[in-house]
Design an enzyme around this catalytic site. Structure first.
Site, PDB file in Angstrom:
ATOM      1  N   HIS A  97       0.416  14.523  24.954  1.00  0.00           N
ATOM      2  CA  HIS A  97      -0.659  14.297  25.940  1.00  0.00           C
ATOM      3  C   HIS A  97      -1.173  15.621  26.500  1.00  0.00           C
ATOM      4  O   HIS A  97      -1.520  15.710  27.688  1.00  0.00           O
ATOM      5  CB  HIS A  97      -0.175  13.398  27.082  1.00  0.00           C
ATOM      6  CG  HIS A  97       0.158  12.006  26.666  1.00  0.00           C
ATOM      7  ND1 HIS A  97      -0.710  10.952  26.748  1.00  0.00           N
ATOM      8  CD2 HIS A  97       1.290  11.487  26.129  1.00  0.00           C
ATOM      9  CE1 HIS A  97      -0.132   9.849  26.308  1.00  0.00           C
ATOM     10  NE2 HIS A  97       1.083  10.152  25.915  1.00  0.00           N
ATOM     11  N   ASN A 116      -0.644   3.649  28.716  1.00  0.00           N
ATOM     12  CA  ASN A 116      -1.529   3.982  27.599  1.00  0.00           C
ATOM     13  C   ASN A 116      -2.661   2.968  27.525  1.00  0.00           C
ATOM     14  O   ASN A 116      -2.648   1.968  28.235  1.00  0.00           O
ATOM     15  CB  ASN A 116      -0.745   3.929  26.276  1.00  0.00           C
ATOM     16  CG  ASN A 116       0.083   5.191  26.038  1.00  0.00           C
ATOM     17  OD1 ASN A 116      -0.173   6.246  26.621  1.00  0.00           O
ATOM     18  ND2 ASN A 116       1.067   5.082  25.160  1.00  0.00           N
ATOM     19  N   TYR A 146      10.642  12.629  31.807  1.00  0.00           N
ATOM     20  CA  TYR A 146       9.463  13.199  32.480  1.00  0.00           C
ATOM     21  C   TYR A 146       9.832  14.246  33.518  1.00  0.00           C
ATOM     22  O   TYR A 146       9.197  15.299  33.608  1.00  0.00           O
ATOM     23  CB  TYR A 146       8.611  12.080  33.095  1.00  0.00           C
ATOM     24  CG  TYR A 146       7.869  11.290  32.033  1.00  0.00           C
ATOM     25  CD1 TYR A 146       8.577  10.491  31.129  1.00  0.00           C
ATOM     26  CD2 TYR A 146       6.503  11.344  31.904  1.00  0.00           C
ATOM     27  CE1 TYR A 146       7.924   9.777  30.136  1.00  0.00           C
ATOM     28  CE2 TYR A 146       5.838  10.631  30.916  1.00  0.00           C
ATOM     29  CZ  TYR A 146       6.553   9.848  30.039  1.00  0.00           C
ATOM     30  OH  TYR A 146       5.916   9.154  29.064  1.00  0.00           O
TER      31      TYR A 146
END
Ligand code: HDD
Length: 694
Positions: A78, A151, A365
């Site tokens: 991304h 998404n 993350y």
């Protein structure tokens, strides 16, 4: 007159040798990072006029050193993204579903920051690659930041996070040659997915039009995993999140996406930026599919499996509220690049499920932000900072920008008033789900059906959508030069649908080929689910779309006026294109500055076009290949095309018959009604089999 350089008494000159403008008495002064006012930012300190430079020049060294360190690692996936600020507002209180504060009061606007992205390409790649789009929203709620990191496709390639590095390595440029960029059309990707039957459902989506959206403003978003919502009474429901764009869901045609990649690599970010600047604020509705554990147990798939969706026929959507994006960033790096999303950022009333992909993400993350942003203090960067008060005893670390006061940095303590303290009543508590069992490295049997939902997706598509899926597979597998991978994939497709496999094989020139792959469980034959087809549900509207108008000097004033008015009335944008970009005069002498010149604005940039040259300029326009291509491409891309009589010669050159179909509309004498009506259909799907045979 140029100012005098105070130290040397010489004139300050810029690179061109021109006198350089310096600050007025009350202006803002250029300084070093230490606040030292700079007298000359054009010339390095040297010995003599033409002599060597001095290491002493701390001003030059500070500037160059800072520049040398300007880049941070881009996101490992991304990397290319674009974002905007806005707000979320609940339609009503959803207290029966969740205690999350931002979903209680319809009068409250919760600030949000929303970033869209492609997955595979580097930060400098192009917007229209065939790829999943990221759809991340940070809600700055009164109870802390909540990140919904989703998404534009409701399912994923893999079922377990441990496989994510392999998936990503396979789609990234191949490690020896470092190409292709931003493409899944290559051997390593197709090798990996063809060896992972669990990817089949996602592959159907990624080969469909969903992977080439027309605009960020025109795509759906999904939380993908099953999450939990918990209300004040402690009652929990499973939920799946959906974002629905107000403008409807629309996509590009593959050939168009390829051409836009060259004509305007920034197509999607420009579109979002321009819409917000024009105060045409994009909007999405947030909904959930909420269901109980008992309901989940009845489904013939496992809701913890992220390769499965829940058909809306089984669980309809409950609308929660809307998100409006209404402010562009002030600085791309400070905000869009530094924003750090983590699925682990939740608020009371929202919790996780045991989906093994989600559980892995909860680790990844935070870890990635530490390496990307370089410090555990990344929450202090303005875009990441909660807008509610926050306090704890975490201390120090690189780039600590706050100055915690007091003697104590431990908890509990009886010094310094003992602040801050836990709040068992209002603080976050995990849902007390019953868990027990053996420690195992095993995939649940309930995850084993890899083909039924792939088939559901295929069966739910309209004819054009099915054609595009076949085209997507044929293009991508055509770029994969290992026959064994292609035949393996054809084997999988046979399990999804015989006709699909046959059509892809024919398009590849591999009719009758394909390995036999035995499904682990029998493949079901589900009824189509209408909401999966974006074109069945697409609104017939020009809202947010772009009309391209090709004119020349001497263009008809009345037509111009009518088109402007019609575009405005329909909520569409009008872009005027002319052979050159300088000011032109209409037949009545109105001065018009085109937005684009023809060679720089092929018709792929517009949703529908009108060709209306002045009679006296029509011949010279017809000599230009760019003008002929404008029509030829718009026709091939199934666009609605308006024309005036003067454009006839251009259509002959482009081999497009004026009576080819209803999508070619005469707008002479400024008759626009039929054009607008046709353009609202978006594409002339019936034209496709004639212009693009599979
Ligand atoms: Fe991820 C970024 C969405 C699976 C690891 N992911 C990232 C972004 C989005 C998603 C939208 C960009 C965030 C931004 O705009 O800054 N990812 C998903 C979805 C997934 C998913 C919807 C499956 C349902 N991701 C996934 C897995 C892992 C990761 C299984 C690792 C185990 N994703 C990351 C990451 C990234 C990331 C490496 C890169 C940059 C970042 O996190 O901030 O941690």
């Amino acid at each position: 007159m140029a100012k005098q350089n105070q130290s040397s008494g010489k004139t300050n000159v810029g690179h061109g040798g021109e006198p350089h403008q310096t600050v007025s008495a009350d202006g803002v002064r250029l300084t070093t990072n230490q606040g030292l006012v700079i007298a000359d930012d054009q010339n390095t300190l040297t010995v003599g006029e033409r002599g060597p430079q001095l290491l002493e020049d701390h001003i030059m060294r500070e500037k160059i050193t800072h520049f040398d360190h300007e880049r941070i690692p881009e996101r490992v996936v991304h990397a290319r993204g674009y974002a905007a600020h806005g707000y979320f507002q609940a339609y009503k209180s959803h207290a029966s579903l969740t205690k999350a504060g931002f979903l209680q009061d319809p009068s409250v606007q919760t600030p949000v920051f929303c970033r869209f992205s492609t997955v595979a390409g580097r930060a400098g790649s192009f917007d229209t690659a065939r790829d999943v789009r990221g759809f991340s929203v940070k809600f700055y709620t009164d109870q802390g930041n909540y990140d919904l990191v989703g998404n534009n496709i409701p399912v994923f390639f893999i079922q377990d996070a441990i496989k994510f590095p392999d998936l990503v390595h396979s789609v990234k440029p191949e490690p020896d040659r470092d190409f292709p960029q931003a493409q899944s059309a290559h051997n390593t990707f197709w090798d990996f997915v063809s060896l992972n039957s669990e990817s089949m459902h996602m592959l159907m989506w990624i080969m469909s039009d969903r992977a080439i959206p027309r605009s960020f403003r025109m795509m759906e978003g999904f939380g993908v995993h099953t999450f939990r919502m918990i209300n004040k009474k402690g009652e929990s429901k499973f939920v799946k999140f959906h974002w629905r764009p107000k403008l409807g869901t629309f996509s590009l045609i593959w050939d168009e996406a390829v051409k836009i990649g060259g004509a305007d690599p920034d197509f999607h970010r420009r579109d979002l930026w321009n819409a917000i600047e024009a105060k045409d604020f994009p909007e999405w509705e947030l909904s959930v599919q909420a269901f109980s554990e008992a309901q989940a147990a009845e489904f013939d798939f496992d809701v913890l499996d992220p390769t499965k969706l829940i058909p809306e026929e089984l669980v309809p959507l409950t609308p929660l509220g809307k998100m409006v994006l209404n402010r562009n960033v002030d600085n791309f790096f400070a905000e869009t690049e530094q924003v750090a999303f983590c699925p682990s950022h939740v608020v009371p009333g929202i919790d996780f499920s045991n989906d093994p992909l989600l559980q892995g993400r909860l680790f990844s993350y935070l870890d990635t932000q530490l390496s990307r942003l370089g410090s555990p203090n990344f929450h202090q960067i303005p875009v990441n900072k909660p807008k509610c008060p926050f306090a704890n005893f975490q201390r120090d670390g690189h780039m600590q920008t706050e100055v915690p006061t007091g003697r104590v940095a431990n908890e509990p303590n009886s010094l310094d008033d003992g602040q801050p303290r836990e709040d068992p009543k209002n603080g976050f508590t995990s849902f007390a789900a019953e868990e027990s069992g053996k420690k195992l490295r095993i995939r649940p049997e309930s995850f084993a059906d890899y083909y039924t939902q792939a088939r559901l997706f295929w069966k739910s598509m309209t004819e054009p959508e099915q054609r595009h899926i076949v085209g997507g597979f044929a293009f991508e597998l055509g770029k994969c030069d290992e026959i064994k991978i292609r035949t393996r994939m054809l084997g999988h497709l046979k399990n999804v649908d015989k006709k699909l496999a046959e059509q892809v094989a024919t398009a590849l020139g591999m009719k009758g080929q394909g390995d036999a792959i035995k499904p682990r469980v029998p493949v079901g034959d589900p009824e189509p689910s209408k909401p999966l087809s974006q074109y069945t549900a697409a609104p017939k509207s020009l809202l947010g779309k772009k009309i391209g108008l090709l004119i020349t000097t001497g263009a008809d004033d009345n037509l111009l006026k009518e088109i402007r008015e019609a575009a405005h009335a329909e909520g569409a944008m009008l872009s005027i294109v002319a052979p050159t970009v300088g000011e032109i005069e209409t037949s009545k002498g109105e001065k018009v500055t085109p937005e684009h010149f023809l060679a720089g604005a092929p018709s792929v940039l517009f949703d529908c076009i009108i060709v209306a040259p002045a009679k006296e300029k029509a011949d010279s326009l017809a000599q230009q290949a760019d003008a002929v291509d404008w029509i030829r491409n718009a026709f091939a891309h199934l666009k609605v095309i308006g024309y005036t009589e003067a454009a006839t010669e251009l259509f002959i050159k482009a081999s497009v018959a004026l009576d080819a179909d209803d999508g070619i509309v005469d707008v002479s004498d400024a008759k626009l009604d039929k054009f607008i009506e046709q353009a609202k259909q978006y594409r002339v799907w019936d034209r496709e089999p004639k212009v693009r045979s599979m």
